[in-house]
Design an enzyme around this catalytic site. Sequence first.
Site, mmCIF file in Angstrom:
data_model
loop_
_atom_site.group_PDB
_atom_site.id
_atom_site.type_symbol
_atom_site.label_atom_id
_atom_site.label_comp_id
_atom_site.label_asym_id
_atom_site.label_seq_id
_atom_site.Cartn_x
_atom_site.Cartn_y
_atom_site.Cartn_z
ATOM 1 N N LYS A 65 1.018 11.152 13.554
ATOM 2 C CA LYS A 65 1.617 11.622 12.300
ATOM 3 C C LYS A 65 2.140 13.048 12.476
ATOM 4 O O LYS A 65 1.653 13.790 13.332
ATOM 5 C CB LYS A 65 0.581 11.585 11.172
ATOM 6 C CG LYS A 65 0.221 10.174 10.708
ATOM 7 C CD LYS A 65 -0.625 10.189 9.431
ATOM 8 C CE LYS A 65 -0.978 8.759 9.018
ATOM 9 N NZ LYS A 65 -1.767 8.680 7.772
ATOM 10 N N GLU A 71 3.819 9.184 -1.099
ATOM 11 C CA GLU A 71 2.430 9.087 -1.548
ATOM 12 C C GLU A 71 1.902 10.430 -2.055
ATOM 13 O O GLU A 71 1.184 10.487 -3.042
ATOM 14 C CB GLU A 71 1.570 8.582 -0.385
ATOM 15 C CG GLU A 71 0.088 8.559 -0.688
ATOM 16 C CD GLU A 71 -0.746 8.025 0.479
ATOM 17 O OE1 GLU A 71 -0.177 7.658 1.524
ATOM 18 O OE2 GLU A 71 -1.983 7.978 0.331
ATOM 19 N N ASP A 91 -2.704 14.419 6.987
ATOM 20 C CA ASP A 91 -2.261 13.137 6.445
ATOM 21 C C ASP A 91 -1.039 13.261 5.537
ATOM 22 O O ASP A 91 -1.183 13.135 4.313
ATOM 23 C CB ASP A 91 -3.434 12.499 5.680
ATOM 24 C CG ASP A 91 -3.209 11.021 5.401
ATOM 25 O OD1 ASP A 91 -2.150 10.510 5.781
ATOM 26 O OD2 ASP A 91 -4.109 10.405 4.806
ATOM 27 N N TRP A 146 -13.083 13.673 2.475
ATOM 28 C CA TRP A 146 -12.312 13.045 1.411
ATOM 29 C C TRP A 146 -12.149 13.987 0.209
ATOM 30 O O TRP A 146 -11.327 13.757 -0.660
ATOM 31 C CB TRP A 146 -12.997 11.741 0.945
ATOM 32 C CG TRP A 146 -12.756 10.595 1.881
ATOM 33 C CD1 TRP A 146 -11.911 10.585 2.952
ATOM 34 C CD2 TRP A 146 -13.354 9.297 1.834
ATOM 35 N NE1 TRP A 146 -11.947 9.366 3.579
ATOM 36 C CE2 TRP A 146 -12.829 8.554 2.910
ATOM 37 C CE3 TRP A 146 -14.286 8.688 0.989
ATOM 38 C CZ2 TRP A 146 -13.203 7.235 3.168
ATOM 39 C CZ3 TRP A 146 -14.653 7.380 1.243
ATOM 40 C CH2 TRP A 146 -14.113 6.648 2.328
ATOM 41 N N ARG A 158 -11.630 17.873 10.341
ATOM 42 C CA ARG A 158 -10.829 16.645 10.454
ATOM 43 C C ARG A 158 -9.523 16.909 11.194
ATOM 44 O O ARG A 158 -9.040 16.041 11.938
ATOM 45 C CB ARG A 158 -10.551 16.082 9.056
ATOM 46 C CG ARG A 158 -9.606 14.899 9.090
ATOM 47 C CD ARG A 158 -9.467 14.254 7.742
ATOM 48 N NE ARG A 158 -8.313 13.358 7.738
ATOM 49 C CZ ARG A 158 -7.795 12.810 6.649
ATOM 50 N NH1 ARG A 158 -8.331 13.059 5.469
ATOM 51 N NH2 ARG A 158 -6.753 12.013 6.721
ATOM 52 N N GLU A 201 -10.634 4.942 9.152
ATOM 53 C CA GLU A 201 -10.784 4.528 7.763
ATOM 54 C C GLU A 201 -11.289 3.093 7.651
ATOM 55 O O GLU A 201 -10.769 2.286 6.895
ATOM 56 C CB GLU A 201 -9.453 4.701 7.012
ATOM 57 C CG GLU A 201 -8.977 6.137 7.040
ATOM 58 C CD GLU A 201 -7.727 6.411 6.214
ATOM 59 O OE1 GLU A 201 -7.612 7.515 5.702
ATOM 60 O OE2 GLU A 201 -6.870 5.512 6.106
ATOM 61 N N HIS A 204 -3.980 18.559 0.466
ATOM 62 C CA HIS A 204 -4.993 17.544 0.187
ATOM 63 C C HIS A 204 -5.794 17.899 -1.068
ATOM 64 O O HIS A 204 -7.023 17.919 -1.066
ATOM 65 C CB HIS A 204 -5.933 17.387 1.390
ATOM 66 C CG HIS A 204 -6.526 16.007 1.495
ATOM 67 N ND1 HIS A 204 -7.459 15.543 0.597
ATOM 68 C CD2 HIS A 204 -6.319 14.999 2.366
ATOM 69 C CE1 HIS A 204 -7.809 14.305 0.930
ATOM 70 N NE2 HIS A 204 -7.118 13.947 1.995
ATOM 71 N N LYS A 233 -3.867 0.215 14.014
ATOM 72 C CA LYS A 233 -4.731 1.249 13.437
ATOM 73 C C LYS A 233 -6.151 0.855 13.796
ATOM 74 O O LYS A 233 -6.659 -0.154 13.299
ATOM 75 C CB LYS A 233 -4.542 1.298 11.924
ATOM 76 C CG LYS A 233 -5.513 2.224 11.194
ATOM 77 C CD LYS A 233 -5.190 2.298 9.693
ATOM 78 C CE LYS A 233 -6.164 3.191 8.947
ATOM 79 N NZ LYS A 233 -5.796 3.304 7.505
ATOM 80 N N ARG A 248 -1.952 3.987 17.029
ATOM 81 C CA ARG A 248 -1.968 5.174 16.172
ATOM 82 C C ARG A 248 -3.075 6.156 16.542
ATOM 83 O O ARG A 248 -4.205 5.752 16.842
ATOM 84 C CB ARG A 248 -2.131 4.760 14.703
ATOM 85 C CG ARG A 248 -1.001 3.889 14.218
ATOM 86 C CD ARG A 248 -1.225 3.447 12.796
ATOM 87 N NE ARG A 248 -0.708 4.365 11.819
ATOM 88 C CZ ARG A 248 -1.326 4.687 10.684
ATOM 89 N NH1 ARG A 248 -2.537 4.229 10.426
ATOM 90 N NH2 ARG A 248 -0.763 5.489 9.817
ATOM 91 N N GLU A 286 0.853 -1.188 0.000
ATOM 92 C CA GLU A 286 0.000 0.000 0.000
ATOM 93 C C GLU A 286 0.889 1.238 0.000
ATOM 94 O O GLU A 286 1.779 1.373 0.843
ATOM 95 C CB GLU A 286 -0.928 -0.015 1.217
ATOM 96 C CG GLU A 286 -1.896 1.153 1.227
ATOM 97 C CD GLU A 286 -3.149 0.869 2.056
ATOM 98 O OE1 GLU A 286 -3.527 -0.298 2.224
ATOM 99 O OE2 GLU A 286 -3.754 1.848 2.535
ATOM 100 N N ARG A 287 0.647 2.102 -0.962
ATOM 101 C CA ARG A 287 1.426 3.337 -1.145
ATOM 102 C C ARG A 287 2.899 3.029 -1.396
ATOM 103 O O ARG A 287 3.775 3.823 -1.068
ATOM 104 C CB ARG A 287 1.270 4.284 0.043
ATOM 105 C CG ARG A 287 -0.159 4.523 0.465
ATOM 106 C CD ARG A 287 -1.067 4.858 -0.687
ATOM 107 N NE ARG A 287 -2.470 4.986 -0.247
ATOM 108 C CZ ARG A 287 -3.459 5.250 -1.091
ATOM 109 N NH1 ARG A 287 -3.242 5.361 -2.394
ATOM 110 N NH2 ARG A 287 -4.680 5.360 -0.646
#
Length: 684
Positions: free
Chosen positions: A342, A375, A347, A525, A318, A273, A503, A269, A306, A149-150
Amino acid sequence: MMTLSEAARANDGYELWLPPANDPAANLDIATLGTGATLDIAAGELHRDLATAPLPILLATNLRPELAALKLPGAALGREGYVVRRATVAGRAVILVSGNTETGVLYGAFALIRAARTGADLTTIALQSAPKVAVRVLDHWDNLDGSVERGYAGASLWNWWELPDYKDPRYTDYARADASLGINGVVLNNVNAKPDSLTPRYIAKAAALADVFRPWGIKVYLSARFSAPIELGGLKTADPLDPAVAAWWKAKADEIYRAIPDFGGFLVKANSEGQPGPRDYHRSHAEGANMLAAALKPHGGIVMWRAFVYAESDPDDRAKQAYTEFHPLDGKFADNVLVQVKNGAIDFQPREPFHPLFGAMPRTPIMLELQITKEYLGFATHLAYLGPLFSEVLEADTYARGKGSTVAKVIDGTLDHHALSGMAGVANIGRDRDWSGSTFNQANWYAFGRLAWDPDLSPEAIAREWAQQTFGPDPRLADIAVKMMMQSREAVVDYTGPLGLAHLMGTGHHYGPGPWIKDLARPEWNPVYYHRADASGIGFDRTRTGSNAIAQYSPEVARRLADPRTTPESELLWFHHLPWDWKMNSGETLWHALVAHYDQGVASVAAMQAEWDEARPLVDPERWQKTATFLAIQHREAQWWRDASLAYWMSLNHLPLPAGSAAPAHSLDWYEAQQFPWAPGQAR
Ligand code: BDP
């Protein structure tokens, strides 16, 4: 076609920053006092990587009686620190490489190699260092089907199917690279975890990797799926307060430790999501984490829990949600839990202000999570050296305990006196020959490791030492590489999201621009959620008149961010919604400043191309050509980001471009119509 002599000099990047010295005739005098797998590895590394040494080299732990008279530092080195210096041992002048443990000696050997390759005079060498951060871990977002992933550097390094029987020699080469930087932990599987990683079959595979990594000072960790007691254990619930659930995890931990006695612990996690977690049972994140921590505790394991949590059911900004959820839990976590935060509150964007949780939970060890894989910074192809991004957050002052309360001090544990501390980097490593998808991406792996060892190192110094080791000692080449690297991340910010915008990328794959996207199921999103642009202005008001996210920072920081005039321009539109004709400190309008940044971003990539052209005679053709081609891709895509973004902003503000700034190559419709269903790295 390459000529024969060029082919002989070809370099596919496999050796990273550790090309073998290639001089078997050097016949170095390298001895160890005592034996041990790690000591032997340290000696082997010196044989492999040192071309020459002015004195015999002696490797030994401080415990050896032969060293007693030297009064080497003990406590100051901890379990992993080292000393490298001239000494006389048993009447012989040597370069001594020592530490309290064999791992310390190994790190000392790598420090000696680094020093030699960056031009230090070994006759006067005197190094002493201990890591400031305890858990220095790479998070591999690797799936059991071999995808990452990524990930943009090919398939997963771990060949789960052939493990545990076949241990690819590449696992050892990977461990060497990690150990050379002081990385001491590896999370093997994706945070979006499948329960299967916790089955006996896969525990045996993880154990095989642990056996390879152990002598290199590296522990393995697993991402744990919170609902595994249901999926694997047949229980009806994963409620952390249910005794049967706790017992299942305890038995699972015991089983793992039977196979991997030094297992590091779990990364989780939860309730993020779509992942399961304690909130499904109306329990807190602390209750969830502590239940797992209790299962690991008797074995010395830890939980990295996390804080990357946001919910579609929460209409709040968010950027505020993680703080809102975790801040009240300060002091409620077990002592073997690290809360992993993070760098920024959204993100892994090319630039984000530091996360408000840093400094806000004094009774909880907080670890920093960085993304090494790019990413949001152009995948594998764009050249973006992340040292400056990493250091920007580490140097940020939270003012949590007054001036000087930097994020570095929060996460190395010194600010609030935590012995447990950690830094995680989402790995950019795959099965590509050059491991990271490009030569310059290797520098991001390198910079992460070096900063995890010492968060106060300068990113420019790290870039230089990486370039010298990767390309060889020619200072002209190192100068060019460092110059390119130091401007590269800002270039990406400029052409993707200047002045605090973030974003704005395409949906799902996150490749390319999509600031116009507004129809995705969850509000946060959509890029329009983040930029809030319309005919009159642009930016997210996070002051009192808006979401008031700034109130989550210390009063000193909040005060500065409350006013656009005292907010750093680089974060302006992250915190403020401003009219297009807002006067910047320079006197120009916000609109003109924005356009200038986009143009600057594209121009910076062109400058990197010109600099790399100058490097051509100094680099092997293989790495030169791949980098040159990637820079051409980057230039094309920077132009695309700039043009598409400006076309969209102009469709809202109807303002002309300033004189001298070129019109976008295509209409907005054209940019909006681009589709990339097969872009790499997507979540599965
Ligand atoms: C996002 C990635 C997603 C990850 C998520 C995470 O797009 O694939 O699962 O971060 O960190 O940036 O959990």
